[in-house]
Design an enzyme around this catalytic site. Structure first.
Site, PDB file in Angstrom:
ATOM      1  N   ASP A  50      -2.527   0.999   7.424  1.00  0.00           N
ATOM      2  CA  ASP A  50      -1.642   0.876   6.197  1.00  0.00           C
ATOM      3  C   ASP A  50      -1.011  -0.542   6.007  1.00  0.00           C
ATOM      4  OD1 ASP A  50      -1.704   3.818   5.258  1.00  0.00           O
ATOM      5  OD2 ASP A  50      -0.647   4.061   7.098  1.00  0.00           O
ATOM      6  N   GLU A  73      -1.142  -1.316  -4.818  1.00  0.00           N
ATOM      7  CA  GLU A  73      -2.378  -0.808  -4.969  1.00  0.00           C
ATOM      8  C   GLU A  73      -2.123   0.346  -6.043  1.00  0.00           C
ATOM      9  OE1 GLU A  73      -5.204  -0.170  -1.736  1.00  0.00           O
ATOM     10  OE2 GLU A  73      -4.991   2.033  -2.101  1.00  0.00           O
ATOM     11  N   ASP A 133       0.706  -1.262  -0.099  1.00  0.00           N
ATOM     12  CA  ASP A 133      -0.004   0.143   0.068  1.00  0.00           C
ATOM     13  C   ASP A 133       0.861   1.203  -0.010  1.00  0.00           C
ATOM     14  OD1 ASP A 133      -2.276   1.748   0.214  1.00  0.00           O
ATOM     15  OD2 ASP A 133      -2.052   1.680   2.299  1.00  0.00           O
TER      16      ASP A 133
END
Length: 174
Positions: free
Chosen positions: A139, A67, A8
């Site tokens: 996160d 992502e 991420d």
């Protein structure tokens, strides 16, 4: 499938999640964040690159899921996020790894079953799916969600490839 790394990306906090996929099951290996203090953007990108490199060398994943950039209201933030993603992708590709990209909506759909899920729902489902004792930091949970989405996507592709091979064999044998 083996060990998978989910990322991420962020220019200040980059989450990572590492799982092992064996058949239809996923097991937790590690997760956390690469946190970067107030330094220049080039130094932040270098630290992201080095951090991902170090994770890859230590855990030896077979592939990486990351992502995609979402378009925020602030174009400067989106550009910095894109650069952070680039540093992470280059670290993976330099190690010879395949990198797959997933939208936040795809990750939420794979983990929660709803593409509009919020962060708390993702954290809860990641904890449940991996049988964790504690809820991971946001996160890190997002990165574990990316890894789970990557595992599900790869498993689906393998199933589809196996089905098409069986179909082809049936055609040939007739």
């Amino acid at each position: 499938m083996g060990v998978l790394l989910g990322i991420d990306p962020g220019s200040r906090i980059t989450g990572y999640g590492i799982i092992e996929q064996v058949g239809n099951k996923c097991a937790y290996i590690a997760s956390g964040c690469i946190r970067i203090k107030e330094v220049s953007l080039p130094q932040r990108l270098q630290r992201i690159f080095e951090g991902i490199n170090s994770l890859i060398e230590h855990y030896c994943p077979q592939s990486v899921g990351i992502e995609q950039v979402f378009m925020s209201k602030n174009p400067d933030s989106a550009l910095k996020l894109g650069q952070a993603r680039g540093a992470a992708i280059v670290a993976a590709v330099n190690q010879g790894l395949e990198v797959s990209e997933y939208s936040a909506r795809q990750v939420k759909q794979a983990v929660v079953g709803k593409g509009s899920a919020d962060k708390k729902q993702v954290q809860h489902m990641v904890k449940a799916m991996l049988g964790l004792d504690a809820t991971p930091q946001a996160d890190a949970a997002d990165a574990l969600g990316v890894a789970l989405c990557h595992a599900h996507t790869q498993a689906g592709l393998v199933r589809m490839a196996g089905a098409s091979r069986r179909d082809n064999r049936r055609l040939i044998s007739r």
